[in-house]
Design a protein around this motif. Structure first.
Motif, PDB file in Angstrom:
ATOM      1  N   VAL A  81       0.866  -1.178   0.000  1.00 61.74           N
ATOM      2  CA  VAL A  81       0.000   0.000   0.000  1.00 61.74           C
ATOM      3  C   VAL A  81       0.904   1.230   0.000  1.00 61.74           C
ATOM      4  N   THR A  82       0.808   2.041  -1.032  1.00 63.18           N
ATOM      5  CA  THR A  82       1.599   3.273  -1.093  1.00 63.18           C
ATOM      6  C   THR A  82       0.992   4.322  -0.179  1.00 63.18           C
ATOM      7  N   VAL A  83       1.817   4.907   0.704  1.00 63.87           N
ATOM      8  CA  VAL A  83       1.339   5.983   1.577  1.00 63.87           C
ATOM      9  C   VAL A  83       1.955   7.326   1.209  1.00 63.87           C
ATOM     10  N   MET A  84       3.133   7.301   0.619  1.00 60.90           N
ATOM     11  CA  MET A  84       3.761   8.534   0.153  1.00 60.90           C
ATOM     12  C   MET A  84       4.740   8.183  -0.954  1.00 60.90           C
ATOM     13  N   LEU A 117       3.423  -0.912   4.058  1.00 62.20           N
ATOM     14  CA  LEU A 117       3.308   0.485   3.681  1.00 62.20           C
ATOM     15  C   LEU A 117       4.575   0.926   2.964  1.00 62.20           C
ATOM     16  N   LEU A 118       4.400   1.544   1.807  1.00 57.84           N
ATOM     17  CA  LEU A 118       5.534   1.901   0.957  1.00 57.84           C
ATOM     18  C   LEU A 118       5.710   3.404   0.850  1.00 57.84           C
ATOM     19  N   SER A 174      10.666   2.110   2.833  1.00 61.28           N
ATOM     20  CA  SER A 174      11.854   2.124   3.662  1.00 61.28           C
ATOM     21  C   SER A 174      11.866   3.404   4.474  1.00 61.28           C
ATOM     22  N   PRO A 175      12.104   3.320   5.768  1.00 61.90           N
ATOM     23  CA  PRO A 175      12.169   4.520   6.589  1.00 61.90           C
ATOM     24  C   PRO A 175      13.533   5.194   6.490  1.00 61.90           C
ATOM     25  N   HIS A 176      13.601   6.421   6.920  1.00 65.49           N
ATOM     26  CA  HIS A 176      14.878   7.125   7.044  1.00 65.49           C
ATOM     27  C   HIS A 176      15.166   7.281   8.535  1.00 65.49           C
TER      28      HIS A 176
END
Length: 549
Positions: free
Chosen positions: A238-241, A285-286, A331-333
């Motif tokens: 699921v794309t969130v941003m 979440l992507l 991927s988080p930063h």
């Protein structure tokens, strides 16, 4: 597979292709490029060939496609979809999980436009190549493949060839000039135009559509078509941003994916609820910097108008969707982990005990030159905070060796960080200069043989840590979301546990037929560890329905 898989070979990460299976009947074929070639045919429809990371679950977007203005080639209004001869498509995908999900979106759009999926390129009338430019090797592989596809295009009259993704966004109509047999190119913001571009190409028009858009219309996609496979596997992206505003010195993503833009939370929640209603149990979440979700609007006080909420609050709302039992994000930063997000890992049972924490280097000097906005000790403190929130949480990472100016001391600092944090896995590769990035102009390149030797040393250390972590799991119990047949065969199914470890189980040991077990959560005991995966024994119960849900 939301997170990068292990690289236990001693070569760089882009090697030979491989086909992976999925859920029986799911119809997706994934081709990866970091392990030796193995192939298996799936039983249904859409064939996705991905040259990187993982499975491709399913798309469940929530709204119809908005009409575009018929101003350019490929923008004429759609005719009523019909399924006629000469409208069969096939997709090749290079790159990351975002590209895999984009290919899912493309497949769904084409199905709604009256196209039919086929399982091999030689059966197709339309071939789409969804590209990656994160590393030079992937881009060169594309050019080689496009040259070879001249024969595919000429083998049957009326065939259409399109190229999308990050290379198309980067090169635009230069691709059309270089490859006369290429019909159209489309950028990362223009997926919705592909059915129209394909129809225009059949009428003899060539076009490149690579405009960057700040419009939320890019998220305005149709619900899953009845012919779209994948829900049976129990997991969905699921794309969130999308996009990135950080401009790290080595990274081309801001130039190929554009600036950050976040979806309204209501749309994300509606999509996840629709997926859950179709049997999805895990959502991934992507986003290019997924935990930066909504940050600009929140900082400016515009969250209400934009419809966004803090990322930790979004996770909490998603955890409340009935039927959703697992949530992952990638991927988080590291710079965007706030206290609320760290605490969420202890407060939300549905939030998986695994964080992919892209370190890139363990040297403060290199990190500063990379423009990463943190120091190595910041990563150590963040790892400690996450484990304090949830003691069993595991960490994986991304690492670059041979970045310009990297000394032996810098590299040893990376090895020290890997040991100190105890990463369970890492996705590691040699630095690759990308056009338009700051690091591409750095003069102090590391010699290729030195970079290769460092990569081998890093991966040797990672193999030791991974095997030790896997061996510590033997005798423990976990729950595995079964994805489908194991590429190893031998009557095995494979899936992921909450820690994102791959687990193989014997289909004969399941309390339900293998076809029914795929997409379900199955309790298992870990009985064996290898450097690459775990082997599990399903925990049978007297009630077959309780053994897999």
């Amino acid at each position: 597979m939301p997170y990068p898989p292990p690289l236990h070979n001693l070569r760089d990460s882009a090697t030979s292709p491989r086909r992976l299976g999925g859920a029986g009947g799911a119809g997706w074929v994934v081709q990866r490029h970091h392990h030796p070639t193995r192939r298996r045919r799936l039983s249904n429809g859409i064939c996705l060939e991905s040259l990187d990371l993982e499975k491709s679950p399913a798309l469940g977007a929530i709204r119809g496609v908005s009409e575009a203005r018929p101003e350019r080639p490929g923008e004429a209004a759609d005719a009523e979809p019909t399924r006629a001869a000469g409208r069969r498509f096939h997709i090749w995908t290079y790159g990351c999980q975002m590209n895999v999900h984009d290919s899912e979106k493309l497949a769904n759009l084409l199905l709604h436009a009256g196209w039919e999926a086929c399982e091999a390129a030689d059966q197709a009338d339309l071939l789409l190549v969804n590209t990656c430019s994160i590393r030079e090797k992937a881009e060169h592989r594309l050019y080689s493949d496009l040259g070879a596809l001249r024969g595919w295009k000429g083998a049957r009259e009326g065939r259409v060839l399109g190229v999308g993704g990050c290379v198309a966004q980067q090169e635009g109509d230069a691709l059309l000039r270089r490859f006369a047999h290429l019909d159209f190119a489309f950028g990362t913001h223009n997926l919705r135009l592909v059915p129209r571009l394909a129809d225009a190409a059949r009428a003899g028009e060539r076009a490149a559509r690579v405009e960057e858009s700040r419009s939320l219309e890019r998220f305005d996609l149709p619900e899953r078509h009845p012919a779209f496979p994948g829900a049976g596997r129990g997991s969905a992206f699921v794309t969130v941003m999308e996009g990135c505003d950080l401009f790290c010195a080595f990274c081309i993503v801001p130039r190929t994916r554009g600036r950050e833009i976040s979806r309204p939370a209501a749309g994300i929640l509606a999509e996840v609820a629709a997926l859950a209603a179709r049997g999805v149990r895990e959502v991934v979440l992507l986003g290019q910097t997924v935990n930066a979700y909504g940050r600009h609007d929140l900082r400016r006080g515009g969250e209400t108008a934009a419809g966004v909420v803090p990322f930790a609050e979004l996770l909490a709302r998603l955890a409340g969707v009935p039927g959703i039992e697992r949530i992952r994000y990638t991927s988080p930063h590291p710079a965007f982990f706030d206290d609320a997000l760290v605490s969420a890992h202890g407060a939300l049972p549905a939030l998986c005990p695994h964080v992919h924490l892209p370190a890139q280097s363990g040297s403060d000097r290199v990190l500063a030159r990379m423009r990463r906005r943190y120091a190595a000790d910041d990563l150590r403190r963040l790892a400690g905070a996450l484990r304090a929130a949830r003691a069993d949480l595991v960490l994986t990472t991304d690492l670059i060796v041979g970045f310009p100016g990297e000394t032996e001391e810098d590299f040893e600092a990376t090895l020290a960080l890997v040991r100190d944090v105890g990463f369970v896995d890492s996705y590691s590769f040699k630095y690759s200069p990308r056009p338009g990035t700051a690091a591409a102009a750095f003069p102090d390149r590391v010699a290729p043989d030195v970079a290769q030797a460092r990569l081998e040393r890093l991966q040797a250390l990672q193999r030791e840590l991974t095997l030790a972590a896997h061996r510590s799991r033997v005798g423990t119990r976990t729950e595995v979301l079964l994805e489908g047949p194991s590429p190893k065969g031998r009557g095995q199914l494979q899936g992921r546990d909450p820690y994102h470890r791959r687990v193989h189980v014997a289909a004969a040991d399941l309390a339900v037929p293998a076809a029914l077990a795929v997409g379900r959560l199955v309790p298992v005991e870990i009985v064996e560890a290898t450097p690459h995966a775990l082997l599990g024994r399903p925990l049978l119960t007297q009630s077959p329905g309780a053994a897999a849900r």
